[in-house]
Design an enzyme around this catalytic site. Structure first.
Site, PDB file in Angstrom:
ATOM      1  N   THR A  61      -5.702   2.722  -7.037  1.00 56.47           N
ATOM      2  CA  THR A  61      -6.990   2.564  -6.353  1.00 56.47           C
ATOM      3  C   THR A  61      -7.860   3.777  -6.657  1.00 56.47           C
ATOM      4  OG1 THR A  61      -5.999   1.241  -4.602  1.00 56.47           O
ATOM      5  CG2 THR A  61      -8.084   2.318  -4.079  1.00 56.47           C
ATOM      6  N   SER A 108       0.825  -1.213   0.000  1.00 60.51           N
ATOM      7  CA  SER A 108       0.000   0.000   0.000  1.00 60.51           C
ATOM      8  C   SER A 108       0.856   1.258   0.000  1.00 60.51           C
ATOM      9  CB  SER A 108      -0.879  -0.010   1.253  1.00 60.51           C
ATOM     10  OG  SER A 108      -1.410   1.267   1.497  1.00 60.51           O
ATOM     11  N   TYR A 120      -2.467   5.782  -4.448  1.00 63.41           N
ATOM     12  CA  TYR A 120      -3.634   6.661  -4.399  1.00 63.41           C
ATOM     13  C   TYR A 120      -3.281   7.906  -5.208  1.00 63.41           C
ATOM     14  CZ  TYR A 120      -6.016   4.150  -0.599  1.00 63.41           C
ATOM     15  OH  TYR A 120      -6.681   3.229   0.163  1.00 63.41           O
ATOM     16  N   HIS A 153     -13.368  -2.315  -1.905  1.00 61.23           N
ATOM     17  CA  HIS A 153     -12.453  -1.911  -0.827  1.00 61.23           C
ATOM     18  C   HIS A 153     -12.766  -2.699   0.454  1.00 61.23           C
ATOM     19  CE1 HIS A 153      -9.510   1.557  -0.579  1.00 61.23           C
ATOM     20  NE2 HIS A 153      -9.451   1.123   0.663  1.00 61.23           N
ATOM     21  N   LYS A 195      -7.829  -0.652  -9.300  1.00 57.32           N
ATOM     22  CA  LYS A 195      -8.496  -1.356  -8.197  1.00 57.32           C
ATOM     23  C   LYS A 195      -9.694  -0.549  -7.713  1.00 57.32           C
ATOM     24  CE  LYS A 195      -7.557  -3.070  -3.499  1.00 57.32           C
ATOM     25  NZ  LYS A 195      -8.118  -2.082  -2.568  1.00 57.32           N
TER      26      LYS A 195
HETATM   27  C1  LIG Z   1      -6.763  -2.503   7.434  1.00 59.08           C
HETATM   28  C2  LIG Z   1      -6.980  -2.323   5.968  1.00 59.08           C
HETATM   29  C3  LIG Z   1      -6.319  -1.298   5.304  1.00 59.08           C
HETATM   30  C4  LIG Z   1      -6.510  -1.129   3.924  1.00 59.08           C
HETATM   31  N1  LIG Z   1      -5.773  -0.187   3.261  1.00 59.08           N
HETATM   32  C5  LIG Z   1      -5.872  -0.091   1.911  1.00 59.08           C
HETATM   33  C6  LIG Z   1      -5.009   0.767   1.182  1.00 59.08           C
HETATM   34  O1  LIG Z   1      -4.139   1.427   1.748  1.00 59.08           O
HETATM   35  N2  LIG Z   1      -5.164   0.825  -0.165  1.00 59.08           N
HETATM   36  C7  LIG Z   1      -6.110   0.086  -0.839  1.00 59.08           C
HETATM   37  O2  LIG Z   1      -6.217   0.175  -2.064  1.00 59.08           O
HETATM   38  N3  LIG Z   1      -6.915  -0.758  -0.156  1.00 59.08           N
HETATM   39  C8  LIG Z   1      -6.815  -0.877   1.181  1.00 59.08           C
HETATM   40  N4  LIG Z   1      -7.597  -1.769   1.843  1.00 59.08           N
HETATM   41  C9  LIG Z   1      -8.544  -2.608   1.093  1.00 59.08           C
HETATM   42  C10 LIG Z   1      -7.861  -3.908   0.621  1.00 59.08           C
HETATM   43  O3  LIG Z   1      -6.918  -3.657  -0.374  1.00 59.08           O
HETATM   44  C11 LIG Z   1      -8.898  -4.880   0.038  1.00 59.08           C
HETATM   45  O4  LIG Z   1      -9.609  -4.243  -0.992  1.00 59.08           O
HETATM   46  C12 LIG Z   1      -9.871  -5.434   1.058  1.00 59.08           C
HETATM   47  O5  LIG Z   1      -9.198  -5.739   2.258  1.00 59.08           O
HETATM   48  C13 LIG Z   1     -10.529  -6.693   0.492  1.00 59.08           C
HETATM   49  O6  LIG Z   1     -11.459  -7.224   1.370  1.00 59.08           O
HETATM   50  P1  LIG Z   1     -11.110  -8.375   2.426  1.00 59.08           P
HETATM   51  O7  LIG Z   1     -10.480  -7.693   3.568  1.00 59.08           O
HETATM   52  O8  LIG Z   1     -12.439  -8.956   2.743  1.00 59.08           O
HETATM   53  O9  LIG Z   1     -10.181  -9.355   1.753  1.00 59.08           O
HETATM   54  C14 LIG Z   1      -7.415  -1.968   3.218  1.00 59.08           C
HETATM   55  C15 LIG Z   1      -8.067  -3.000   3.902  1.00 59.08           C
HETATM   56  C16 LIG Z   1      -7.862  -3.183   5.260  1.00 59.08           C
HETATM   57  C17 LIG Z   1      -8.567  -4.308   5.944  1.00 59.08           C
END
Ligand SMILES: Cc1cc2nc3c(=O)[nH]c(=O)nc-3n(C[C@H](O)[C@H](O)[C@H](O)COP(=O)(O)O)c2cc1C
Length: 394
Positions: free
Chosen positions: A172, A123, A146, A292, A268
């Protein structure tokens, strides 16, 4: 409490990783180990959190057909992704500041992914810098971006990712503003992490985590040091809203990024066929169907329910990935049957990290690998790559 007592508690926790047999076990372990505000930050979603549930139920609605008495020896769960074979058809989704779960954060995740042969998408908001993470891994790494307000920041992140050897860039697009994470607001979750009167008692009850906080690196957006220094008191959401996300961005900006990044480019956060076409028209090589993980809005459908329409719209112009709700290897096989190149997941590895550091993430990846292999055997297939819509019940 003495330091030796705290160390003993952490060691006891570490031994517990063998008792993790499912992603849900890791989730339960993470819940035991983390202060409530950190647990809620990882586990929670936006608004009524219906999209988290929708991701799960849309996958649950997919059923696979079994063929028996076929030769299922020599099974192979590897997959070709952007012209290179990956030992696992699972990508560790970008999830910010993994140092919240464990002081080794993304370094532990990258090492675990390397060991298990999975791609890790780092990330923008990682706790360690992208260079530090690339240093500890020879495996394929992707970098998630981002679209920050400053073009200079965007371009410098892209150039750094290139220099550090990242293979693919993942942009994203589903954060035009930050979703309303109600749990974070209730808990007063902020960056830098602040122990406030309302969360102090609960935090003190998690000495292992507290020790990590005291002895580990500062919990911050390391890639943005010098750029994202902010107001302590602001919530993560407000902070990001105010400083980092540019609401004027359009698909033309993706065209500019395409010009600057020669490797595979993925978008994404796509949830409709129309946006998938816009992404591919702007030069994307891959589309990650994602809401997300339900962290941006509650009113969207589950990813598996919109997936096939997007695969059809994209055709063979790009690879399509399913992200959200993956908790077992069978979900990854279902994603492939719906037309995915591979599946992605965030909370699964994040919980593993909280449960047991690098070993915890390895455990999660080996559980998912074994699940995929067993599912192949149970549906009478030898190769993950060959799974397609004929493996689905209609
Ligand atoms: C704690 C946390 C932080 C996240 N931070 C980002 C991020 O910085 N950038 C991003 O594109 N998605 C972020 N996401 C979303 C994840 O990339 C992903 O889309 C999501 O976790 C998928 O769902 P799942 O947790 O059920 O597998 C984050 C998810 C979590 C749980």
């Amino acid at each position: 409490m003495k330091l030796s007592q705290i160390s003993k508690m952490v060691a006891t926790d570490r031994r517990g990783i063998e008792t993790v047999h499912t992603v849900e076990d890791a989730r339960a372990s993470a819940k035991r180990k983390l202060p409530k505000m950190i647990w809620d930050f990882i586990d929670g979603g936006a608004d009524g959190e219906l999209a988290i549930e929708a991701n799960r139920s849309s996958l649950n609605e997919v059923s696979l057909r079994s063929k028996f008495l076929t030769d299922i020896s020599n099974r192979d769960i590897s997959m070709e992704i952007f012209g290179r074979r990956s030992r696992m058809p699972f990508i560790l989704s970008p999830a910010g500041i993994a140092t919240l779960a464990h002081p080794e954060g993304e370094l532990a995740v990258a090492k675990a992914a390397e060991k298990m042969g999975a791609i890790f998408c780092v990330s923008t908001a990682s706790g360690y810098t992208m260079e530090e993470i690339a240093e500890v891994s020879q495996e394929r790494l992707w970098f998630q971006l981002y679209l920050w307000k400053s073009e200079e920041v965007v371009f410098s992140l892209i150039d750094r990712a290139k220099r550090a050897g990242y293979e693919a860039l993942v942009v994203t697009v589903d954060v035009p503003v930050v979703g309303k994470r109600e749990r974070d607001l209730t808990n007063g979750m902020s960056l830098p992490v602040r122990i406030r009167p309302k969360n102090a008692l609960n935090t003190l009850r998690k000495p292992g985590w507290l020790m990590g906080l005291l002895t580990g690196p500062e919990i911050t957006f390391s890639n943005l040091t010098g750029i994202a220094q902010g107001d302590d008191a602001s919530s993560i959401g407000e902070y990001t809203d105010r400083e980092l996300i540019d609401p004027t961005r359009t698909w033309d900006d993706l065209g500019l990024i395409r010009k600057r990044w020669a490797g595979p480019l993925l978008v994404k956060g796509i949830m409709t066929p129309e946006d998938s076409i816009r992404a591919v028209d702007a030069g994307a090589d891959g589309v990650i169907v994602s809401n997300h993980g339900g962290r941006q809005m509650s009113f969207v459908p589950g990813v598996a329910s919109v997936f096939e329409a997007i695969v059809e719209a994209v055709g063979d112009r790009a690879q399509v990935f399913l992200d959200g709700g993956v908790r077992r290897g069978e979900d990854i096989v279902k994603a492939r049957a719906l037309g995915a190149t591979a599946a992605c997941g965030g909370r699964a590895w994040y919980w593993g990290l909280a449960a047991g550091g690098q070993k915890g993430v390895e455990r999660i990846l080996s559980i998912l690998s074994a699940d995929i292999d067993r599912s192949l055997a149970l549906i009478g297939e030898r190769q993950f790559e060959n799974i397609c819509s004929t493996n689905l019940y209609r």
